[in-house]
Structures are given as C-alpha cells and as structure tokens.
Scaffold this active site. Structure first.
Site, PDB file in Angstrom:
ATOM      1  N   LYS A   1     -66.914-129.793 -57.768  1.00  0.00           N
ATOM      2  CA  LYS A   1     -65.824-129.348 -58.637  1.00  0.00           C
ATOM      3  C   LYS A   1     -65.440-127.911 -58.293  1.00  0.00           C
ATOM      4  CE  LYS A   1     -69.066-127.952 -62.280  1.00  0.00           C
ATOM      5  NZ  LYS A   1     -69.448-128.095 -63.693  1.00  0.00           N
TER       6      LYS A   1
ATOM      7  N   ARG B   1     -71.683-128.748 -76.185  1.00  0.00           N
ATOM      8  CA  ARG B   1     -70.407-128.563 -75.518  1.00  0.00           C
ATOM      9  C   ARG B   1     -69.636-129.877 -75.560  1.00  0.00           C
ATOM     10  NH1 ARG B   1     -70.684-126.377 -69.410  1.00  0.00           N
ATOM     11  NH2 ARG B   1     -71.377-128.520 -69.067  1.00  0.00           N
TER      12      ARG B   1
ATOM     13  N   TYR C   1     -55.860 -95.980 -57.703  1.00  0.00           N
ATOM     14  CA  TYR C   1     -55.261 -95.844 -59.026  1.00  0.00           C
ATOM     15  C   TYR C   1     -56.164 -95.028 -59.955  1.00  0.00           C
ATOM     16  CZ  TYR C   1     -51.773 -99.410 -57.882  1.00  0.00           C
ATOM     17  OH  TYR C   1     -50.739-100.107 -57.324  1.00  0.00           O
TER      18      TYR C   1
ATOM     19  N   MET D   1     -54.991-104.946 -56.454  1.00  0.00           N
ATOM     20  CA  MET D   1     -54.691-106.369 -56.438  1.00  0.00           C
ATOM     21  C   MET D   1     -54.953-106.977 -55.049  1.00  0.00           C
ATOM     22  SD  MET D   1     -51.156-108.418 -57.314  1.00  0.00           S
ATOM     23  CE  MET D   1     -51.197-107.972 -59.066  1.00  0.00           C
TER      24      MET D   1
END
Length: 814
Positions: free
Chosen positions: A483, A581, A709, A758
């Site tokens: 998965k 769950r 940044y 990013m």
C-alpha cells in the site's frame, strides 16, 4: 556445450532415474523463469534457507524441460523426466562446472579481494579484448552460484578467461578454486566487506588466498601482512608506491580530472595517464598494468589502452521512459552472456506487452559472426521481442535474422532518426557496448524529471523477504503490504518481484491501488484493507478481495454480490481486539454470524486483527491480551460458521516479537524495506531505498550573512554553501532542516542549514571536496530513514511514504 547426460551422472555423483537415455545437454539453468529453458537444459533445483526450486519442476516439465538435478523427486512426476538425485544441488552445480572447466586449457585470470573485483575484471576485459576472445563473469557473478554459471558459459572459441570470486565465510573459496582453476591470480584491496563471516582479518586473508593455491603468478599490492600468509611456492608479482622493493614501483601526480603514474619496472620507465584521481581507481589500475606486463605487453600499448579506461556501471537499471515506456538501461556492455542476463531481466518486466531491443555490435562472444547472430536471433524469438533496432557495422549485416528490424550504422544515425521511431507503451532494453555511447540514447528515451532519484535495490527486497520468511513455520503464509505506493518505493515493481517469490497475498489500502496492480498484470491474490463501499463493483471487476469490518459495510457488499450473482466470493473479516480503529467488536459477532450463516454469495477467506503495539515490548501484556482475544473471537466465528479460514494477526514487529501468534499467515510491511524497531535486527536487514540528488550551486558566504527564509541560519565565519534541488514538496520534512539533519557528500556529513524550502535545501559543505553536479545522498544507509525519524520525532513509515511521486524511481539489481 554438448554433453550426454550419461557423462554427467558420475561427475556430480548422482543416483539417476533416467526416462530419456540419449539426452544431450546444451545449457544449464537455475532460473525457472528463463525463456532459455528447453529440452536441452539441465535444471539444477537449488535449495536455500527460504526457497526451494523443486516447487517449479512441474511447471518446467510442462514447458519442455526434461532433465533435472534434484535433492528429491517431487511426488507423482518421477516418470515424466530424467532426475539426477544428489545430496546437495549447489555442490553438484559446482562439481559440474569444475568438470566443464577442466575441458579447456587456456589461461584463466582469477580475481578476488574485498573491493574492486568487478572493476578490475571489466577493465582487464577492455584492455585485453583486442587480442583475445575472452570469457568473463557477467556483471558481478562472483558467488557460490554465480561463479559456476560464469564458467559453464565457456565455449571452444574462447582463449582467455577472467573470473571473479567473492566469499562471505570460511570453506567457500576452496570450492570456487576448483571451479575457476586460475592460472593467473589477482588479489585486490582487502577491506571490511563481509567481515562478519570471519573471526578476524587473518582468517579472511587466509581464506581469500586459497583461490591462488595453484597459480603461475599472484599479482598484488606489496603488503607484509598478506605476504606473511603466502605459501613460499607461490610466485608473486607486486606493485607499490611506497616500497621500492616491489617488482613495480610507481609515483603519482594528481590533477583535477586525471592522474599521471610514473612507473618503474626492471630497466623500464614509462608514464601512464588515467582519467581518475581516487586511490581505489589507482589501485585497480595498477593490478591491470601488472597483468599486462606479465602477459608481455609493451609500454606503448599499456599507455594507449589504460588512458581510455572508464567508470564501470555494474547494475541493470529500470527507468521511466517517455510516452509511458519502461527502460532497462544496460548501455555499457554488449557480450552474449550479458545479453542473456539482460533478456532474463526483461522477462520479469511484464508491464508492457510490446518489447523493443536496441542492440549494438556484440563483442568477445568467442563465436563466428554467423553463429553468434543466429543464437541472438533465437534468443530474440524466445523472449518475444517485437522490434529490434540494430546499431553497428556488424549487427546491421544480420538484421535479416530479426523480425521487424530497423538498422543504423551508428548511434548518431539513430539520434537523427529518433523522432520517426515512435516509442510508446513498451519496454525497451538498451544493450550496447560502451564505444557506441548508448547513454545518449538513454538520455533521449528517459522521462524528463529533475535530478533527484530514489534508487530501489531489488536484491535487498529479496534479502529482507527471505530474512522474515526464515522466522516462519514452514506452512505459514505471507501477505506483503504494498500500500501507499509500496511504502514510497513503487508498488508495481515491488509486486512483480514478490510474485516471483510466490508470496501468498498482497495487501493494499484502497481499491484503486489494487486496480492499478491488476492493470499492470499482477495476478496474485490482493486484499484491500480499507475498501470504500463505492468501490465494491470495481473491486469485483478486478478480482480484489475486501476486508469487511462492519455490519453496514457487509450489507453493502452483499447487496452488490447478489446483484452480480456471485458465488463464494472471498472476503476477509476483521476483528477489533484493541487497536480500536476498524473491526467487529466481540459483542457484534453473534449478529455477524446470523448474517453470514448459509450465504453462498461470499466466502470468509480469512479472519484477521491488528496488533497495536507489537513493537513496544513494555506493552507485552496488552499485546498478549490482543492475541488471546483474537483466538477466542476467531474460534467463535469458525465454530459457529463451520469454516476453517486463514487466520492472521502479526505485522512486521509481531513476526519477530510474537512468533507464537503466527497462525496461518503473517503480514509483512515496513520490514520488507529494511526497517525494524529492533536495533539488533536492523543490522540483519539490507537498505532498500537510497534517495539521491546533486548539488545545483555552490557559493561562499561570510560572517553575518544568512541562508534561506526567515534568516534562520547566520554564518559565524566563512562558509561554503551548497544548494540541492529537493525540498518539502518532494517529501523532506522542514523539521529536518536548520541544523537538525544532514546529507552525505563524498562520504562526509554536510549539515542542513536554514529552512528547507519547497523545492530546495541548503547544506554546509565547508571542508568537503565537491563541485556543482556532485552527487548527494539524502537518505540510504547514512542517514537512514530510522535516523531521520528519530531526529524529527516521527516514524520511518512517514519518511518513506512522504517521498513525492514526482521523484523518479530507479529500480536495479546488483
């Protein structure tokens, strides 16, 4: 090869059950998938800790194979073929190879050591091939299996052999010496690889030297430690840059992109230039130079040929290509043996029905051109190649032997015609000798993405699967979870490998993951662990098996099943034992039974639950209660419904920590990818994924200047900063930045400085030798995903599954 089977029986000390007396053996195989298997094949059914090739014999008989070397004859087939029964099929393979090697009397170079074996072998092949028809180990076929397979490829036209031998523990080299029977020996660098198989370095050296017990000469770096273990009767030919008593002494001058070696040998002094500066390449080069000197080459030939040495690519790579194509990149070698290996690899790639082979002239086959290309034609037909693109003066002459062939005299001619060749939805094997520069063809065909790649080692996947299989009882089944895009590694490629290993089930989270696997040709049973009710019809269409965890969901599936008039469609019932769950609680089970009783549309294939804390041994009491509750609740369902389904509760950690709870099947997840919560166990697993990028730009900043940044990094002095084109959009968490994490550049840790952006991150490479374009490891062996997870206080699952699909995946086998 053309050997009567009757001649082989005494060689391998077999007890024979012969149905076909006059069989002639023309090739040997250990791979049930190979399209080269036929009625002239002798198949050795090898047995390992976690595999047994005897299970493929029935299928092979159906495909026409008549001759088998076995440990035992499987039930009900003893009269269907010839069986040569031995105690150990691996030893039988080695004994046969020893017998076959002794049929030839030409010189053979045997190479061993810890590092550099394959490079020395490939360089010697390049340096000596203008003068010899060489048979050599393909790729790095240097194991207990690979060496005999390499030797068995000798034919009557070869007049020089070069074989490498690798070992991992004592007792192995004696057997390989009998197979190779080298006349010239080369001992490369002795390092730390496979140290775990030896008591100490002395034992390792003594074991390696057994390859040279009967050589005319042993070529090695002059080393007092190694010479202390050498028998006096072994003649040596040594080199050194420190010890002037060596037979060959050299001095080095290094430049930006090459080195000059000034060599002194007896009364001869000459210089060679090689396009490398690192010490490992210089060592490998010196082994080659001494071999050429021993074989009588003059200094001018040595100088001219050595100057053309090249980096060796030792891996077959699978890459995404343009127009939904898949590329198999083997663009640096073209000989008959490696072509057969590459075609076998191609056979495993079943993503596209259409297959194209781009092939250059083939060298060092030991065969006449007519015979060589006739054999190539037979291979191409047997592997169902739809189109052959021939490049080179020689192969073009035989293009009529290939169906649907296109020919070009040179790679440049191919490139000129590229736009008209129409590559689309196909698998393309690119197989060319280095001099044809097929890397330019790969560049044209490769899907254009940025320079960051996730390399997936398929050999490591196999190793980790077999490691966990070794912990299981013989009849315990294995479901492997693919998965979340195969935990970030690529679900289809992993699934295809798992199909070869005959795992029992694949597990996916959602139906669309399973549908994509079906479309790609995966036919293993697939269980969908979190099926959405809107996907039930599609699941049935693609034969996907749902996990059922609630009454509402069950009724919705039964409604669809009735509409489609299904019979005994497999479902998997999940019980909640404490994960809280998904799953049926204990008090719901009577209602579940009342619905399922008497139904014929569906069949309960398995009952499962999920361990919440199998990796945390301090929660042992809770986990044992989960297992106890599962036993009670699953037994209730089995008794009330009168069924005997597969039961499974163990995940990866459960396999190792709760072996008593294996039941009928286990579910292997993160462990397949080399990750474990057990510090001792993780050293027994192999790293699967290595995330790489390159340095885009390097600049120098000064005290007080900032990076990134928000100016989160401020330089305290002169600092060399490298920018790397990977960021949080690619899956690198911002929490790993600003001094917390690091990357590896030229084997040195470079701290990440400032905020991760990013699409970029910046690292401090002060004091590290690197340039723009230098490769960078984001994670792999170091830092591992476990290291990163600890650093940012998360779990390795999140690191792996966060890697964006825009990052190119490259799959390879060593």
């Amino acid at each position: 090869m053309s050997i009567p089977i009757q001649n082989i029986i005494p060689v391998i000390e077999a007890k024979a059950t012969i149905e076909l007396v006059d069989e002639i053996i023309e090739n040997v195989s250990i791979d049930s998938r190979s399209q080269q298997n036929n009625n002239k094949t002798l198949f050795f059914a090898l047995v390992g800790p976690n595999h047994d090739a005897h299970i493929y014999i029935n299928d092979l008989i159906d495909k026409g194979v008549n001759n088998f070397v076995v440990n035992y004859i499987p039930d009900n087939i003893n009269d269907k073929a010839n069986f040569l029964v031995v105690d150990n099929t691996l030893f039988a393979l080695q004994n046969f190879a020893s017998y076959y090697r002794a049929l030839f009397s030409f010189p053979v170079i045997g190479v061993t050591g810890s590092n550099g074996k394959t490079i020395v072998k490939e360089w010697l092949n390049f340096l000596l091939s203008p003068d010899y028809n060489i048979i050599r180990s393909p790729k790095s076929y240097n194991s207990q299996v690979g060496v005999p397979l390499s030797v068995i490829a000798i034919n009557e036209h070869h007049n020089l052999g070069i074989f490498e031998a690798g070992i991992s523990t004592i007792g192995e080299m004696v057997r390989l010496q009998k197979v190779i029977q080298p006349t010239i020996g080369i001992l490369t660098n002795i390092g730390s690889a496979h140290d775990e198989g030896f008591v100490d370095i002395s034992q390792k050296i003594k074991e390696k030297l057994k390859l040279f017990s009967d050589v005319e000469v042993l070529i090695l770096h002059k080393n007092k430690t190694i010479e202390a273990f050498l028998k006096s009767e072994i003649k040596t030919f040594t080199w050194s840059s420190q010890d002037r008593s060596a037979d060959v002494y050299y001095q080095k001058k290094s430049f930006d992109n090459h080195s000059v070696l000034n060599i002194t040998y007896k009364n001869l002094c000459f210089s060679i230039s090689i396009p490398f500066t690192d010490d490992a390449s210089l060592e490998n080069c010196m082994h080659c130079v001494l071999t050429m000197l021993y074989m009588g080459y003059n200094d001018e030939i040595i100088q001219s040929r050595v100057s053309e040495l090249f980096p060796v690519e030792m891996r077959l790579k699978v890459k995404n290509g343009i127009n939904n194509c898949t590329l198999i990149d083997d663009s640096y070698s073209s000989d008959f043996q490696s072509l057969k290996i590459a075609l076998d690899f191609l056979e495993h790639q079943k993503q596209h029905k259409k297959r194209t082979l781009i092939l250059s002239d083939i060298f060092q086959s030991g065969l006449s051109d007519d015979e060589l290309y006739a054999r190539v034609s037979q291979l191409i037909i047997s592997y169902k190649i739809k189109r052959v693109i021939c490049i080179g003066d020689t192969v073009v002459k035989f293009k009529h032997k290939f169906l649907n062939s296109i020919s070009f005299q040179s790679t440049k001619d191919f490139i000129k015609a590229f736009e008209s060749l129409d590559f689309d939805n196909e698998t393309i094997l690119i197989k060319g000798s280095r001099q044809f520069e097929f890397e330019n063809i790969v560049s044209l065909l490769e899907e254009k993405t940025h320079e960051t790649v996730l390399e997936i080692n398929l050999n490591s996947i196999s190793h980790n699967l077999n490691y966990f299989k070794s912990k299981l009882k013989p009849k315990t089944k294995v479901m492997v979870m693919v998965k979340a895009f195969g935990y970030g590694s690529g679900s289809y490629e992993i699934a295809r490998l798992l199909a070869h290993h005959k795992v029992d089930y694949l597990g996916v989270a959602f139906a669309d993951e399973g549908i994509e696997l079906r479309k790609a040709g995966i036919d293993l049973p697939i269980m969908v662990l979190n099926p959405e009710m809107t996907s039930f019809s599609s699941m049935i269409q693609y034969n996907l098996e749902p996990e059922i965890y609630s009454i509402r969901q069950l009724k919705a599936f039964l409604k669809i099943a009735d509409q489609k008039e299904l019979t005994n469609y497999p479902i998997h019932v999940k019980i909640n034992t404490g994960m809280n769950r998904l799953g049926f609680d204990t008090e719901i089970l009577p209602e579940l039974v009342s619905i399922l009783k008497g139904l014929t549309s569906i069949k309960v294939k398995s009952i499962l639950s999920h361990l919440a804390s199998s990796d945390v041994l301090s929660h042992n009491e809770f986990t044992l209660k989960q297992i106890s509750d599962f036993e009670k609740d699953s037994s209730f369902l089995m008794k009330e419904l009168k069924i005997n389904p597969i039961r499974h509760i163990c995940n990866t950690s459960g396999i190792s920590n709760y072996p008593e709870a294996q039941y009928d099947m286990v579910r292997l997840g993160i462990g397949l990818y080399g990750v474990s919560n057990d510090e001792d166990e993780i050293h027994l697993l192999e790293n699967v994924g290595t995330l790489k990028s390159v340095i885009s730009q390097i600049r120098e900043i000064h005290e007080g200047e900032s990076v990134g940044y928000s100016r989160r990094f401020m330089a305290e002095g002169k600092t060399k900063v490298a920018t790397i084109p990977i960021g949080y959009a690619d899956g690198i968490s911002r929490a790993w930045g600003n001094g917390v994490g690091y990357v590896v550049v030229n084997n040195q840790q470079a701290p990440i400085i400032g905020s991760i952006c990013m699409d970029m991150l910046m690292v401090d490479v002060t004091g590290i030798n690197c340039t723009e374009g230098t490769s960078v490891i984001i994670f792999g062996k170091d830092p591992s995903v476990v290291t990163i997870a600890k650093g940012i206080k998360t779990i390795p699952y999140e690191i792996l599954t966060s890697i964006s699909e825009r990052v190119k995946r490259v799959f390879y086998r060593e």
